[in-house]
Design a protein around this motif. Structure first.
Motif, mmCIF file in Angstrom:
data_model
loop_
_atom_site.group_PDB
_atom_site.id
_atom_site.type_symbol
_atom_site.label_atom_id
_atom_site.label_comp_id
_atom_site.label_asym_id
_atom_site.label_seq_id
_atom_site.Cartn_x
_atom_site.Cartn_y
_atom_site.Cartn_z
ATOM 1 N N VAL A 69 13.173 2.348 9.667
ATOM 2 C CA VAL A 69 12.682 3.668 9.285
ATOM 3 C C VAL A 69 11.153 3.650 9.329
ATOM 4 O O VAL A 69 10.529 2.590 9.380
ATOM 5 N N ILE A 70 10.585 4.833 9.302
ATOM 6 C CA ILE A 70 9.142 4.993 9.167
ATOM 7 C C ILE A 70 8.855 5.349 7.707
ATOM 8 O O ILE A 70 9.496 6.245 7.152
ATOM 9 N N VAL A 71 7.916 4.655 7.090
ATOM 10 C CA VAL A 71 7.478 4.992 5.742
ATOM 11 C C VAL A 71 6.062 5.559 5.858
ATOM 12 O O VAL A 71 5.137 4.844 6.257
ATOM 13 N N ALA A 72 5.899 6.833 5.573
ATOM 14 C CA ALA A 72 4.602 7.509 5.687
ATOM 15 C C ALA A 72 4.047 7.714 4.281
ATOM 16 O O ALA A 72 4.530 8.554 3.525
ATOM 17 N N ILE A 176 10.415 8.308 5.781
ATOM 18 C CA ILE A 176 10.458 8.337 4.321
ATOM 19 C C ILE A 176 9.050 8.608 3.798
ATOM 20 O O ILE A 176 8.176 7.738 3.891
ATOM 21 N N PRO A 177 8.759 9.794 3.271
ATOM 22 C CA PRO A 177 7.445 10.025 2.667
ATOM 23 C C PRO A 177 7.301 9.196 1.385
ATOM 24 O O PRO A 177 8.290 8.930 0.691
ATOM 25 N N ALA A 178 6.082 8.792 1.083
ATOM 26 C CA ALA A 178 5.835 8.032 -0.146
ATOM 27 C C ALA A 178 4.557 8.532 -0.799
ATOM 28 O O ALA A 178 3.530 8.707 -0.139
ATOM 29 N N ALA A 179 4.645 8.759 -2.100
ATOM 30 C CA ALA A 179 3.517 9.271 -2.888
ATOM 31 C C ALA A 179 3.013 8.177 -3.825
ATOM 32 O O ALA A 179 3.721 7.207 -4.107
ATOM 33 N N THR A 180 1.789 8.329 -4.319
ATOM 34 C CA THR A 180 1.254 7.325 -5.242
ATOM 35 C C THR A 180 0.145 7.894 -6.114
ATOM 36 O O THR A 180 -0.426 8.947 -5.813
ATOM 37 N N ASN A 181 -0.155 7.158 -7.171
ATOM 38 C CA ASN A 181 -1.291 7.482 -8.045
ATOM 39 C C ASN A 181 -2.152 6.252 -8.319
ATOM 40 O O ASN A 181 -2.960 6.245 -9.241
ATOM 41 N N VAL A 182 -1.994 5.187 -7.528
ATOM 42 C CA VAL A 182 -2.608 3.901 -7.865
ATOM 43 C C VAL A 182 -4.126 3.951 -7.931
ATOM 44 O O VAL A 182 -4.760 3.153 -8.628
ATOM 45 N N GLY A 183 -4.744 4.888 -7.200
ATOM 46 C CA GLY A 183 -6.201 4.968 -7.190
ATOM 47 C C GLY A 183 -6.815 5.310 -8.533
ATOM 48 O O GLY A 183 -8.021 5.107 -8.735
ATOM 49 N N LEU A 184 -6.005 5.821 -9.460
ATOM 50 C CA LEU A 184 -6.524 6.102 -10.802
ATOM 51 C C LEU A 184 -6.854 4.825 -11.558
ATOM 52 O O LEU A 184 -7.680 4.835 -12.471
ATOM 53 N N PHE A 185 -6.202 3.731 -11.189
ATOM 54 C CA PHE A 185 -6.315 2.492 -11.954
ATOM 55 C C PHE A 185 -6.927 1.349 -11.146
ATOM 56 O O PHE A 185 -7.572 0.475 -11.701
ATOM 57 N N PRO A 195 -6.446 0.251 -17.174
ATOM 58 C CA PRO A 195 -5.029 0.151 -17.561
ATOM 59 C C PRO A 195 -4.284 1.465 -17.346
ATOM 60 O O PRO A 195 -4.862 2.548 -17.408
ATOM 61 N N GLY A 196 -2.998 1.344 -17.097
ATOM 62 C CA GLY A 196 -2.155 2.523 -16.917
ATOM 63 C C GLY A 196 -0.924 2.169 -16.107
ATOM 64 O O GLY A 196 -0.708 1.002 -15.750
ATOM 65 N N LEU A 197 -0.113 3.183 -15.829
ATOM 66 C CA LEU A 197 1.114 2.988 -15.059
ATOM 67 C C LEU A 197 0.886 3.442 -13.624
ATOM 68 O O LEU A 197 0.800 4.636 -13.342
ATOM 69 N N ALA A 198 0.786 2.484 -12.710
ATOM 70 C CA ALA A 198 0.611 2.771 -11.281
ATOM 71 C C ALA A 198 1.982 2.911 -10.633
ATOM 72 O O ALA A 198 2.857 2.066 -10.830
ATOM 73 N N VAL A 199 2.151 3.972 -9.859
ATOM 74 C CA VAL A 199 3.471 4.287 -9.298
ATOM 75 C C VAL A 199 3.379 4.527 -7.797
ATOM 76 O O VAL A 199 2.440 5.176 -7.314
ATOM 77 N N VAL A 200 4.345 3.994 -7.081
ATOM 78 C CA VAL A 200 4.650 4.438 -5.719
ATOM 79 C C VAL A 200 6.044 5.039 -5.775
ATOM 80 O O VAL A 200 6.969 4.442 -6.329
ATOM 81 N N GLU A 201 6.202 6.232 -5.203
ATOM 82 C CA GLU A 201 7.498 6.904 -5.221
ATOM 83 C C GLU A 201 7.957 7.201 -3.800
ATOM 84 O O GLU A 201 7.272 7.897 -3.048
ATOM 85 N N PHE A 202 9.114 6.667 -3.441
ATOM 86 C CA PHE A 202 9.739 6.997 -2.161
ATOM 87 C C PHE A 202 10.494 8.312 -2.311
ATOM 88 O O PHE A 202 11.316 8.471 -3.215
ATOM 89 N N LEU A 203 10.215 9.251 -1.416
ATOM 90 C CA LEU A 203 10.786 10.590 -1.469
ATOM 91 C C LEU A 203 11.972 10.694 -0.508
ATOM 92 O O LEU A 203 12.207 9.797 0.302
#
Length: 246
Positions: A69-72, A176-185, A195-203
């Motif tokens: 698959v392609i993960v974008a 498969i699109p993938a979202a994240t917020n890791v740049g906050l931490f 500190p915080g909760l870093a997430v990658v989410e596969f959509l």
């Protein structure tokens, strides 16, 4: 104190890379399976050490992609790479050609099938991408591409590039699109970690068959919307920031 802890964390992270390379490389030279074992072990170690050293807990949401698959994915810092590689069975990336020469990292990237592409002329970059992706000796697996082509800080916007659509059309594979917020931490540059909760989410998958314009519009909307949701969950506010999505 937080800066000192961050500095120690970054130092030991690269030391761990050297130690694991010394352990795994003799085996990885013989069998590619050990190269995957090495990168999985390293990425899981970084996630574990980040949690107790600098307070960055991490989580991967959604079904982990399997097969070809392609993960974008949204790309904000090295941490989203760490999270993605820690869970994908056979990850390989479209990467900057200069990374081929990075100590340890470059060799392992090529060993697991990453595709180096020179930045610059758009048509030539796409040709290089497709040549590498379609090469007969490229190992099967999950091809990770960053549609914006670079790390993008939270709240910033960089247009999505057409290379992802070319690969989607040519391979006929689900995306498969993938979202994240890791740049906050974990920022794209610098030492400081927060500190915080870093997430990658596969959509949910975008199945093959869409035309290029429809595919790109859907990919951008889904990745940006989900990433904004994750960043809001991480404490970011969007007041005063422009909305670049329709």
């Amino acid at each position: 104190m937080r800066y000192l802890r961050s500095l120690i964390f970054v130092g030991q992270m690269y030391l761990a890379m050297a130690v694991l390379a010394a352990v795994f490389t003799p085996f990885a030279l013989v069998n590619r399976r050990f190269a995957y074992d090495a990168v999985h072990t390293y990425c899981r170690y970084v996630r574990w050490s980040a949690a107790w050293m600098v307070g960055i807990r991490s989580e991967v949401r959604g079904p982990v992609p399997q097969g070809e698959v392609i993960v974008a994915s949204k790309h904000q810092s090295f941490l989203d790479i760490i999270l993605i590689v820690s869970v994908l069975p056979r990850p390989k990336f479209i990467m900057k050609a200069s990374l081929r020469f990075a100590p340890i990292l470059g060799w392992y990237a090529l060993r697991i099938g990453c595709v180096p592409v020179e930045r610059g002329r758009r048509a030539e970059a796409i040709r290089q991408m497709m040549s590498g992706v379609m090469a007969g000796d490229a190992p099967a697996g999950q091809l990770v591409i960053y549609p914006q082509g670079t790390r993008v800080a939270p709240g910033a916007f960089v247009p999505y590039k057409s290379g992802t659509a070319v690969i989607y059309e040519t391979t006929g594979q689900p995306c498969i699109p993938a979202a994240t917020n890791v740049g906050l931490f974990w920022p794209r540059k610098g030492i400081m970690r927060k500190p915080g909760l870093a997430v990658v989410e596969f959509l949910p998958a975008i199945e093959p068959g869409l035309d290029r314009e429809t595919f790109m519009a859907r990919l951008e909307c889904e990745v940006e919307t989900a990433s904004d949701t994750l960043m809001a969950e991480g404490g970011m506010t969007f007041d005063g920031l422009p909305d670049h999505r329709s």
